[in-house]
Design an enzyme around this catalytic site. Structure first.
Site, PDB file in Angstrom:
ATOM      1  N   GLY A 115       0.838  -1.189   0.000  1.00  0.00           N
ATOM      2  CA  GLY A 115       0.000   0.000   0.000  1.00  0.00           C
ATOM      3  C   GLY A 115       0.876   1.244   0.000  1.00  0.00           C
ATOM      4  O   GLY A 115       2.051   1.203   0.372  1.00  0.00           O
ATOM      5  N   CYS A 116       0.303   2.374  -0.406  1.00  0.00           N
ATOM      6  CA  CYS A 116       1.085   3.612  -0.487  1.00  0.00           C
ATOM      7  C   CYS A 116       1.492   4.106   0.902  1.00  0.00           C
ATOM      8  O   CYS A 116       2.655   4.444   1.136  1.00  0.00           O
ATOM      9  CB  CYS A 116       0.307   4.685  -1.238  1.00  0.00           C
TER      10      CYS A 116
END
Length: 317
Positions: A115-116
Site C-alpha cells: 500500500g502507499c
C-alpha cells in the site's frame, strides 16, 4: 523473447498508470481484453493463463478470484490490491525493505504490491527497529495525507465531478476514524512491530502525492538517541538505493515546508529527519507519489526485477 503481461483491471486508476508505464516496451507483449470481454469469466481466465506475468488491479475479492482462475504453474502474479498483503506464500513487493528483498521479489511467483501509506511508514521505521533504536513494542503513530487519487475512481469523482451526487468541496478530510484501516496489518507485520500502529490517514484536495509521518519522542526511547543517530541508521539502510533517498540533516533543518506533490510522476521516495535537539523530539517524514512508488511505479519496478530487466525501466511517467 518477449514477456507476456496481462493487467487485469487495466481501466482503473492504478491499471491505467501501469499500462502507461509499460506501453512502447519491445521486451513486453501486453495482453488486453476489449470492453465487452473484461467481465467475461472465460475470456479473463484465458488471458490470466496465457500471461507470463499477471498484474491485478482489482478490488480484494476480485483479486482472490483472479488468482483462483490461474490453473498453471508458470503464470506469475503481482497483486496491487490488499488481498494478499499478509498472506502466506506471497512476497512483499517493496524491493528496498531489506537487503534480501530485491532477490526475493525477482524469484517470486506471487508478489503483493505494498500500500502507499505502508511504503512510507515501513521505510521510516523498519531500519530503526532492526537497529534496536526503536523497540518493537513501542506505541507508534503514523500520520499521513494523500491526494484523492488514492481512493480510486469513486473518490476522484467526489472531488472532480461536479455532476456526481457525492461531489464535495472539502479541502481536507480525516477518515478511518474507527482505527481499523485495511493497511494496518501490513504496516505492523513489515514495520516489525508487536502491536498495531495508531494510523491517522487523511486526504487533501489535490490529485496525487503524499506525506507519511512518524513522530518520535526521542527522550522517551531507550538510550534517548540523538537526531544524528536516527538519521545515520536510515541513511545506511538506503545507501546506494536507486529510488529511496534520505535527505541530509542540514538540508532538512533548513526547510520550512514540504510539498506533497513534489515527487509526482516518479518512482522516488525521499525520507527526512526533522527534529529539535533541545526538546529531543523528531518527525520522520516520507515523501512519495501515491500513484508512483506507492502503487504503479513500484509494481513496474517489481515486474522488471521478476523478468530480469533494468529495475528502473519505465517506472517514471
Amino acid at each position: 523473447m518477449t514477456t507476456k503481461v496481462f493487467i487485469d483491471g487495466e481501466v482503473g486508476t492504478t491499471g491505467l498508470q501501469i499500462r502507461a508505464r509499460l506501453d512502447g516496451r519491445d521486451d513486453l507483449e501486453l495482453i488486453s481484453l476489449g470492453e465487452a470481454k473484461r467481465k467475461d469469466a472465460g475470456a479473463r481466465k484465458d488471458a490470466l493463463n496465457a500471461a507470463d506475468i499477471v498484474v491485478l488491479c482489482l478490488p480484494d475479492d476480485a483479486a482472490r478470484e483472479a488468482v483462483s482462475l490461474i490453473d498453471n504453474k508458470t503464470t506469475r502474479v503481482i497483486d496491487a490490491s490488499t488481498a494478499h498483503r499478509v498472506a502466506d506464500g506471497w512476497v512483499y513487493g517493496f524491493p528496498e525493505m531489506t537487503a534480501a528483498q530485491r532477490q526475493l521479489v525477482s524469484g517470486a511467483a506471487r508478489v503483493t504490491n505494498p500500500g502507499c501509506y505502508p511504503t512510507g511508514a515501513i521505510a521510516l521505521t523498519r531500519p530503526l527497529v532492526e537497529a534496536g533504536l526503536l523497540p518493537a513494542s513501542w506505541p507508534l503513530t503514523v500520520n499521513a495525507v494523500s491526494g484523492y487519487s488514492g481512493g480510486g475512481k469513486q473518490m476522484i469523482a467526489e472531488f472532480e465531478d461536479e455532476a456526481s451526487s457525492n461531489y464535495t468541496l472539502e479541502a481536507f478530510r480525516a477518515y478511518a476514524l474507527g482505527l481499523a484501516h485495511k493497511h494496518v496489518p501490513e504496516m505492523q507485520a513489515n514495520m516489525g512491530l508487536s502491536h498495531p500502529p495508531l494510523f491517522t490517514p487523511n486526504v487533501g484536495r489535490y490529485a496525487q502525492g503524499m506525506i507519511v509521518e512518524v513522530p518520535l519522542q526521542l527522550w522517551a526511547l531507550p538510550g534517548a538517541p540523538a537526531l544524528g543517530g536516527v538519521h545515520e541508521v536510515l541513511a545506511a539502510a538506503y545507501e546506494g538505493a536507486r529510488f529511496v533517498s534520505v535527505a541530509a540533516l542540514a538540508d532538512s533543518a533548513a526547510m520550512t515546508k514540504l510539498d506533497p506533490e513534489q515527487l509526482n510522476g516518479t518512482n522516488a521516495m525521499k525520507l527526512f529527519v526533522f527534529g529539535n535537539e533541545k526538546t529531543k523530539q523528531a518527525r520522520l517524514v516520507a515523501l512519495l507519489d501515491n500513484l508512483g512508488k506507492g502503487a504503479s511505479g513500484q509494481a513496474v519496478q517489481c515486474l522488471n526485477l521478476m523478468i530480469g530487466a533494468d529495475e528502473g525501466l519505465g517506472v517514471n511517467l
